[in-house]
Design an enzyme around this catalytic site. Structure first.
Site, short mmCIF file in Angstrom:
data_model
loop_
_atom_site.label_atom_id
_atom_site.label_comp_id
_atom_site.label_asym_id
_atom_site.label_seq_id
_atom_site.Cartn_x
_atom_site.Cartn_y
_atom_site.Cartn_z
N ARG A 244 0.93 -1.29 0.02
CA ARG A 244 -0.13 -0.08 0.06
C ARG A 244 0.81 1.16 -0.02
O ARG A 244 1.97 1.35 0.53
CB ARG A 244 -0.88 -0.03 1.11
CG ARG A 244 -2.07 -1.11 1.13
CD ARG A 244 -3.10 -0.55 0.11
NE ARG A 244 -4.23 -1.79 0.22
CZ ARG A 244 -4.48 -2.81 -0.44
NH1 ARG A 244 -3.34 -3.17 -1.37
NH2 ARG A 244 -5.47 -3.41 -0.30
N GLU A 273 -3.84 7.37 -5.05
CA GLU A 273 -3.96 7.00 -6.16
C GLU A 273 -5.39 7.35 -6.95
O GLU A 273 -6.45 7.53 -6.10
CB GLU A 273 -4.12 5.31 -6.25
CG GLU A 273 -3.02 4.59 -5.83
CD GLU A 273 -2.93 3.28 -5.60
OE1 GLU A 273 -3.98 2.50 -5.92
OE2 GLU A 273 -1.79 2.74 -5.34
N HIS A 291 -0.80 0.12 -9.86
CA HIS A 291 -1.61 -0.79 -9.02
C HIS A 291 -2.30 -1.84 -9.85
O HIS A 291 -3.42 -1.97 -9.66
CB HIS A 291 -2.55 0.15 -8.19
CG HIS A 291 -3.03 -0.63 -6.65
ND1 HIS A 291 -3.53 0.18 -5.82
CD2 HIS A 291 -2.78 -1.95 -6.57
CE1 HIS A 291 -3.73 -0.80 -4.93
NE2 HIS A 291 -3.28 -2.13 -5.21
#
Length: 327
Positions: A244, A273, A291
């Site tokens: 993360r 993000e 991601h």
């Protein structure tokens, strides 16, 4: 509750925002579940939730969707289960779920191999300058400027793994095959591995050529990779993050990269993000990924099967297939 019949009689599953696998999930399982698409409704979310508050018992969530806050849970008094498409649970208010008796199913092992592959791929890319070399060739610079800067050998490097869970162990196994020396930090020492254990993350960084972040995001791990850790990693050190974004103090990492205080970074995750610090775009020692470490067709098929299996188990009054362990 029956798992067949008319669509209106199917078990209801609330979806606030579709996870990446939702198209496949819906196409394969719309005959078993009535997916209530909050994002597709003309109603504001709170009104949509109020409309279904008395009937919705199940919710599909993802790390990239809205955080399942206490407020949302309070608006869904009939909710009994949350099935998330992620291994991490930082997007769910666990304390509120516990107080309300809401069960949670996660996907702790579905992504393990694919994410480990990505972690190793990012490390290889940064150290061997694969993406940077690709740009050098595509821009026509090989012909005009000659040979590109040397990359670094992988074998023999000391790689510190932060979080030796399912993914961390798979990363270690892959890197051992490259001849790397594995060190690790985890919540507790793992007696079943022979790798050196470091309880202090800065000490791990100081003894590593690269750090690979594999741990969960919690209050304890938020910004755990701070300025002190980054400086301990040093000017030649590489950091890889497939966990993360907020585990790393992103502003400090960017500063260290720009100033050359660490050697490079391979990043699949970021703090805000899909926003990514623009300072990173011009750095050839940084590899960026949107991601999607988990995004393979094979993973999506397995993920959909597990998610649907958890909902089927719940609506059939059977134990969840992959109940989340709240640590």
């Amino acid at each position: 509750m029956a798992l067949n019949g008319n669509h209106s009689e199917l078990p209801q599953v609330l979806v606030l925002l579709p996870p990446g696998c939702f198209t496949l999930l819906e196409s394969n399982y719309s005959h078993k579940f009535n997916f209530l698409k909050a994002w597709d409704s003309p109603l504001p979310q709170d009104q949509f939730l109020a409309t279904h508050a008395g009937s919705v018992q199940a919710l599909l969530s993802s790390a990239n969707g809205p955080t399942i806050t206490a407020n949302i849970l309070q608006m869904l008094p009939s909710l009994k289960v949350i099935v998330t498409t992620s291994a991490g649970l930082d997007h769910v208010d666990l304390a509120e779920c516990r107080s309300r008796g809401v069960a949670i199913a996660s996907t702790p092992k579905i992504f393990t191999e694919d994410v480990a592959d990505m972690a190793v791929g990012l490390l290889l890319d940064v150290m061997r300058k694969i993406s940077a070399g690709d740009r050098y060739v595509r821009d026509g610079l090989w012909a005009t400027r000659g040979d590109y800067a040397l990359g670094s050998k992988i074998g023999g490097k000391r790689v510190g793994i932060v979080g030796l869970g399912n993914i961390g162990l798979e990363v270690a196994k892959r890197l051992e095959a490259f001849g790397c020396n594995i060190l690790y930090n985890s919540r507790t020492e793992k007696p079943f591995v022979s790798y050196p254990f470091y309880s202090d993350i800065s000490e791990l960084a100081a003894n590593s050529d690269a750090l690979v972040i594999c741990c969960a995001l919690t209050a304890e791990t938020h910004h755990m990779i701070n300025k002190k850790v980054l400086l301990a990693l040093g000017r030649d050190g590489v950091i890889v993050n497939i966990a993360r974004g907020a585990i790393i103090d992103e502003k400090e990492m960017v500063r260290c990269l720009v100033k050359g205080e660490i050697g490079g970074a391979g990043l699949d995750v970021f703090e805000d993000e899909p926003e990514v610090p623009q300072e990173l775009f011009a750095l050839d020692n940084v590899v960026l990924s949107p991601h999607y470490a988990t995004y393979t067709p094979e993973c999506f098929v397995a993920l959909c099967e597990l998610v649907a299996g958890n909902f089927e188990a719940f609506f059939s009054n059977k134990p969840l297939l992959s109940p989340a362990v709240d640590n």
